[in-house]
Write a protein that holds these residues in place. Sequence first.
Motif, PDB file in Angstrom:
ATOM      1  N   LYS A   1       5.985   0.799  -0.344  1.00  0.00           N
ATOM      2  CA  LYS A   1       6.677  -0.353  -0.923  1.00  0.00           C
ATOM      3  C   LYS A   1       7.847  -0.757  -0.028  1.00  0.00           C
ATOM      4  O   LYS A   1       8.607   0.090   0.433  1.00  0.00           O
TER       5      LYS A   1
ATOM      6  N   LYS B   1      -6.136  -2.180   3.176  1.00  0.00           N
ATOM      7  CA  LYS B   1      -4.722  -1.912   2.945  1.00  0.00           C
ATOM      8  C   LYS B   1      -4.411  -2.247   1.501  1.00  0.00           C
ATOM      9  O   LYS B   1      -4.687  -3.347   1.030  1.00  0.00           O
ATOM     10  N   LEU B   2      -3.807  -1.317   0.806  1.00  0.00           N
ATOM     11  CA  LEU B   2      -3.489  -1.519  -0.601  1.00  0.00           C
ATOM     12  C   LEU B   2      -1.986  -1.717  -0.745  1.00  0.00           C
ATOM     13  O   LEU B   2      -1.204  -0.804  -0.497  1.00  0.00           O
ATOM     14  N   ARG B   3      -1.593  -2.917  -1.158  1.00  0.00           N
ATOM     15  CA  ARG B   3      -0.171  -3.215  -1.294  1.00  0.00           C
ATOM     16  C   ARG B   3       0.262  -3.175  -2.760  1.00  0.00           C
ATOM     17  O   ARG B   3       1.271  -2.584  -3.089  1.00  0.00           O
ATOM     18  N   ASN B   4      -0.459  -3.850  -3.617  1.00  0.00           N
ATOM     19  CA  ASN B   4      -0.046  -3.967  -5.012  1.00  0.00           C
ATOM     20  C   ASN B   4      -0.867  -3.087  -5.957  1.00  0.00           C
ATOM     21  O   ASN B   4      -0.601  -3.080  -7.155  1.00  0.00           O
ATOM     22  N   TYR B   5      -1.803  -2.406  -5.420  1.00  0.00           N
ATOM     23  CA  TYR B   5      -2.690  -1.596  -6.253  1.00  0.00           C
ATOM     24  C   TYR B   5      -2.409  -0.121  -5.994  1.00  0.00           C
ATOM     25  O   TYR B   5      -2.349   0.321  -4.858  1.00  0.00           O
ATOM     26  N   THR B   6      -2.266   0.627  -7.079  1.00  0.00           N
ATOM     27  CA  THR B   6      -2.065   2.075  -6.957  1.00  0.00           C
ATOM     28  C   THR B   6      -3.390   2.757  -7.292  1.00  0.00           C
ATOM     29  O   THR B   6      -3.804   2.796  -8.455  1.00  0.00           O
TER      30      THR B   6
ATOM     31  N   GLN C   1      -2.697   3.303   1.047  1.00  0.00           N
ATOM     32  CA  GLN C   1      -1.709   2.523   0.321  1.00  0.00           C
ATOM     33  C   GLN C   1      -0.496   2.256   1.218  1.00  0.00           C
ATOM     34  O   GLN C   1       0.022   3.153   1.883  1.00  0.00           O
TER      35      GLN C   1
END
Length: 165
Positions: A74, A56-61, A71
């Motif tokens: 937000k 899971k990507l929260r802060n990385y684009t 992703q």
Amino acid sequence: MEQSVGSLQEQALKRKERLKALRGRQLHGREPQDGEPDSKRALEDLEGEEKHRELKLRNYTPEDEELKERQVPKAKPASVEEKVKDQLEAANPEPVIEEVDLANLAPRKPDWDLKRDVAKKLEKLEKRTQRAIAELIRERLKGSETELAGAVGAVNVEEGEEDSD
């Protein structure tokens, strides 16, 4: 305590063989043995779950298209004013009793019931005492009037004698 170098080497080889066997069992997913403790089984289960965890990507684009699907959208921040209002309302409890009588809060003296029962009798005695004091004052005033009259008469007699001189 001294052990020969040969026996130490034999122990090291046995240890290496046990470690190899353990790694092989972990990699190939084997059935746990009955003599194996539960804590070992639980550790092995956790390691297996960690390998299959979803990314899971929260802060990385990410730039890759496949990773963009993983992703996390937000999160929108909640209104702080509403939360503060709710907390302030929860912090102010409604008063249960608006007026507090101090007589009810203070502990009573041990003889309060005796004073309550004797109060009526004391009122009667207080009236009688006041009457007696009034009578005594009247008697003194009557006695002082006669003494005063006698004193005034004596003064008059003395003045008459002085005038004749």
